[in-house]
Motif scaffolding. Structure first.
Motif, mmCIF file in Angstrom:
data_model
loop_
_atom_site.group_PDB
_atom_site.id
_atom_site.type_symbol
_atom_site.label_atom_id
_atom_site.label_comp_id
_atom_site.label_asym_id
_atom_site.label_seq_id
_atom_site.Cartn_x
_atom_site.Cartn_y
_atom_site.Cartn_z
ATOM 1 N N GLY A 32 -2.489 1.864 7.309
ATOM 2 C CA GLY A 32 -2.330 1.783 5.863
ATOM 3 C C GLY A 32 -0.900 1.555 5.411
ATOM 4 O O GLY A 32 -0.577 1.699 4.238
ATOM 5 N N ARG A 33 -0.015 1.215 6.338
ATOM 6 C CA ARG A 33 1.369 0.920 5.920
ATOM 7 C C ARG A 33 1.462 -0.515 5.433
ATOM 8 O O ARG A 33 0.882 -1.415 6.014
ATOM 9 C CB ARG A 33 2.347 1.118 7.089
ATOM 10 C CG ARG A 33 2.524 2.573 7.484
ATOM 11 C CD ARG A 33 3.704 2.718 8.440
ATOM 12 N NE ARG A 33 4.923 2.179 7.833
ATOM 13 C CZ ARG A 33 5.695 2.840 6.981
ATOM 14 N NH1 ARG A 33 5.384 4.067 6.635
ATOM 15 N NH2 ARG A 33 6.773 2.292 6.480
ATOM 16 N N TRP A 74 -2.140 1.906 -11.560
ATOM 17 C CA TRP A 74 -2.329 2.426 -10.206
ATOM 18 C C TRP A 74 -1.253 3.413 -9.778
ATOM 19 O O TRP A 74 -1.507 4.289 -8.956
ATOM 20 C CB TRP A 74 -2.381 1.266 -9.192
ATOM 21 C CG TRP A 74 -3.644 0.465 -9.260
ATOM 22 C CD1 TRP A 74 -4.862 0.880 -9.713
ATOM 23 C CD2 TRP A 74 -3.816 -0.909 -8.878
ATOM 24 N NE1 TRP A 74 -5.775 -0.146 -9.640
ATOM 25 C CE2 TRP A 74 -5.170 -1.251 -9.122
ATOM 26 C CE3 TRP A 74 -2.967 -1.881 -8.343
ATOM 27 C CZ2 TRP A 74 -5.697 -2.514 -8.863
ATOM 28 C CZ3 TRP A 74 -3.483 -3.147 -8.084
ATOM 29 C CH2 TRP A 74 -4.833 -3.458 -8.336
ATOM 30 N N THR A 75 -0.017 3.245 -10.257
ATOM 31 C CA THR A 75 1.069 4.103 -9.756
ATOM 32 C C THR A 75 1.497 5.170 -10.754
ATOM 33 O O THR A 75 2.143 6.140 -10.359
ATOM 34 C CB THR A 75 2.345 3.292 -9.418
ATOM 35 O OG1 THR A 75 2.949 2.844 -10.641
ATOM 36 C CG2 THR A 75 2.045 2.097 -8.537
ATOM 37 N N LEU A 173 -0.215 -1.053 -4.990
ATOM 38 C CA LEU A 173 -1.116 -0.215 -4.182
ATOM 39 C C LEU A 173 -0.331 0.594 -3.164
ATOM 40 O O LEU A 173 -0.630 1.763 -2.911
ATOM 41 C CB LEU A 173 -2.158 -1.093 -3.472
ATOM 42 C CG LEU A 173 -3.198 -1.736 -4.387
ATOM 43 C CD1 LEU A 173 -4.068 -2.712 -3.604
ATOM 44 C CD2 LEU A 173 -4.072 -0.672 -5.060
ATOM 45 N N TYR A 174 0.678 -0.046 -2.596
ATOM 46 C CA TYR A 174 1.463 0.677 -1.599
ATOM 47 C C TYR A 174 2.246 1.831 -2.238
ATOM 48 O O TYR A 174 2.287 2.942 -1.707
ATOM 49 C CB TYR A 174 2.409 -0.267 -0.858
ATOM 50 C CG TYR A 174 3.032 0.418 0.326
ATOM 51 C CD1 TYR A 174 2.246 0.771 1.421
ATOM 52 C CD2 TYR A 174 4.374 0.747 0.350
ATOM 53 C CE1 TYR A 174 2.792 1.423 2.509
ATOM 54 C CE2 TYR A 174 4.930 1.408 1.434
ATOM 55 C CZ TYR A 174 4.133 1.743 2.516
ATOM 56 O OH TYR A 174 4.665 2.392 3.587
ATOM 57 N N GLN A 177 0.022 4.636 -2.844
ATOM 58 C CA GLN A 177 -0.324 5.344 -1.609
ATOM 59 C C GLN A 177 0.808 6.258 -1.163
ATOM 60 O O GLN A 177 0.601 7.445 -0.881
ATOM 61 C CB GLN A 177 -0.646 4.322 -0.528
ATOM 62 C CG GLN A 177 -0.866 4.934 0.839
ATOM 63 C CD GLN A 177 -1.385 3.902 1.813
ATOM 64 O OE1 GLN A 177 -2.558 3.536 1.785
ATOM 65 N NE2 GLN A 177 -0.504 3.404 2.650
ATOM 66 N N LYS A 182 -3.018 7.193 -5.003
ATOM 67 C CA LYS A 182 -4.256 6.546 -4.539
ATOM 68 C C LYS A 182 -4.332 6.741 -3.027
ATOM 69 O O LYS A 182 -3.320 6.728 -2.341
ATOM 70 C CB LYS A 182 -4.213 5.036 -4.825
ATOM 71 C CG LYS A 182 -4.401 4.684 -6.277
ATOM 72 C CD LYS A 182 -5.522 3.667 -6.438
ATOM 73 C CE LYS A 182 -5.906 3.452 -7.867
ATOM 74 N NZ LYS A 182 -6.333 4.668 -8.572
ATOM 75 N N TYR A 183 -5.555 6.906 -2.544
ATOM 76 C CA TYR A 183 -5.722 7.173 -1.125
ATOM 77 C C TYR A 183 -6.474 6.044 -0.451
ATOM 78 O O TYR A 183 -6.947 5.107 -1.112
ATOM 79 C CB TYR A 183 -6.401 8.524 -0.922
ATOM 80 C CG TYR A 183 -5.538 9.620 -1.478
ATOM 81 C CD1 TYR A 183 -4.476 10.127 -0.727
ATOM 82 C CD2 TYR A 183 -5.733 10.095 -2.764
ATOM 83 C CE1 TYR A 183 -3.642 11.105 -1.255
ATOM 84 C CE2 TYR A 183 -4.902 11.072 -3.293
ATOM 85 C CZ TYR A 183 -3.860 11.577 -2.530
ATOM 86 O OH TYR A 183 -3.031 12.532 -3.053
ATOM 87 N N GLY A 184 -6.586 6.172 0.850
ATOM 88 C CA GLY A 184 -7.176 5.135 1.686
ATOM 89 C C GLY A 184 -8.399 4.439 1.119
ATOM 90 O O GLY A 184 -8.412 3.223 0.981
ATOM 91 N N ILE A 187 -7.859 2.367 -2.048
ATOM 92 C CA ILE A 187 -7.061 1.175 -1.766
ATOM 93 C C ILE A 187 -7.911 0.151 -1.014
ATOM 94 O O ILE A 187 -7.886 -1.044 -1.325
ATOM 95 C CB ILE A 187 -5.787 1.563 -0.981
ATOM 96 C CG1 ILE A 187 -4.891 2.355 -1.936
ATOM 97 C CG2 ILE A 187 -5.067 0.329 -0.447
ATOM 98 C CD1 ILE A 187 -3.661 2.929 -1.329
#
Ligand code: BG6
Length: 368
Positions: A32-33, A74-75, A173-174, A177, A182-184, A187
């Protein structure tokens, strides 16, 4: 080299599904990076960010306006968008916890470069979104996410625009995360929607012939208006910019909610107005837009309505309907912009203008 097309612009419009797919490819590792092409920012640096400022010019600026909706949603990091040419002249509030995102297809736009340098002097973290490997803007940034649109030759930007939107979404999205917002699974779900957009854009491209026909019909229009709300508003701005650049026509984009505060005075018999209708899921916005269409139609406008397939609520008030594949609201610009690109391109052709090299414009402007 135009691959059988009359103009580079047509070729580049057609390449958009692939450009989006290439830009998404391999962006997140199995853990997820985010894979940035050049990264000199740590996750700790990213967690420190308390404000984002996007700087760009022209079509890239419109990407910034769209990105703001996704980034803040999202952030939850406040995001401003500013024309690069205005940024450094107003003593902007920037410090080491500010992330400045510079968006540039060419990577050489002087206005954007000077704004970026100003941001760095104030210790901001600078991230570039760029389509040109090794160009000046990415070289002078702390991190780079390249768009893989391939070389864009036509002066008016098309495939770079769509890939830049995708790139800003990936960054958003990153950040979400890394900051634990937001989680896996969420995303993965959004990325899955993004991964479906190349097919959606291809579908739009298959059905643009009526848009071409419409451009030929409207060849002698004195002015064309574009209205939208939410992310449809920057799409309206981009539709108007394309028409100015390519067809040398007067065109304006408005936020539909602002119509009643002024621009509705412009509406007269036969005036073409493009309307980007939000997906039906956005009930309030959608219904307000349907009212706007009724209002301008009642005043004689020729309404050209971009609306998702299956939504027939606008049919009674639309002179022309352009159907868009069903996508989530934030992804609608990726499909809604495409018919507007085609419209301007065909309009320029109908008027006998040079589509790839419009008068007075350059692909990359290296003076301030
Ligand atoms: C303009 C181009 O001069 O620069 C536009 O004609 C473009 O098409 C704008 O959108 C910004 O360019 P760039 O390379 O910084 O994205």
């Amino acid at each position: 080299e135009k691959g059988g097309y009359d103009y580079f612009m047509l070729k580049e419009i057609a390449e958009q599904p692939k450009a989006i797919a290439d830009t998404l490819l391999g962006r997140f590792t199995p853990e997820g990076r985010l894979h940035l092409d050049e990264m000199r920012l740590s996750d700790d640096d990213l967690r420190e960010v308390d404000k984002i400022i996007i700087i760009a010019c022209g079509t890239s600026f419109h990407v910034g306006l769209i990105a703001k909706y996704a980034i803040e949603h999202w952030t939850r990091i406040p995001c401003e968008v500013e024309l690069a040419s205005e940024f450094r002249y107003r003593d902007p509030i920037v410090d080491r916890s500010t992330m400045v995102i510079a968006i540039s297809q060419s990577g050489e736009t002087m206005d954007t470069l000077m704004a970026l340098r100003h941001a760095r002097e104030q210790k901001a973290k600078v991230l570039a979104i760029c389509n040109t490997n090794g160009s000046t803007i990415p070289r002078e940034s702390d991190a780079v996410l390249y768009t893989y649109a391939g070389p864009e030759i036509a002066v008016a930007s098309t495939k770079a625009f769509l890939t830049q939107i995708v790139a800003t979404y990936v960054i958003a999205l990153y950040l979400a995360q890394v900051r634990g917002i937001k989680y896996g699974d969420e995303i993965t779900a959004i990325l899955a929607d993004l991964e479906k957009t190349p097919a959606a854009v291809a579908k739009v491209l298959e059905s643009v012939e009526p848009v071409r026909q419409l451009a030929r019909e409207l060849k002698d229009a004195k002015s064309v208006l574009f209205i939208g709300r939410h992310v449809g508003y920057p799409v309206a701005l981009e539709g108007a910019l394309k028409l100015k650049e390519l067809a040398y026509m007067h065109a304006e984009g408005f936020a539909a909610g602002e119509l009643k505060h002024g621009p509705i005075a412009l509406i007269e018999e036969g005036l073409p107005v493009f309307v980007v209708v939000p997906p039906k899921g956005r009930d309030v916005l959608h219904d307000k837009m349907v009212s706007n269409i009724q209002e301008i139609r009642a005043r004689g406008a020729r309404t050209i309505v971009l609306v998702e397939e299956g939504d027939h609520s606008v049919d009674p008030y639309a002179d022309h309907v352009i159907r868009l594949p069903k996508v989530p609201t934030l992804l609608q610009p990726l499909v809604a912009t495409v018919p507007l690109q085609v419209f301007s391109c065909e309009m320029a052709t109908a008027k006998g203008h040079d589509v790839d090299q419009p008068r007075n414009l350059a692909k990359s402007v290296t003076v301030e």
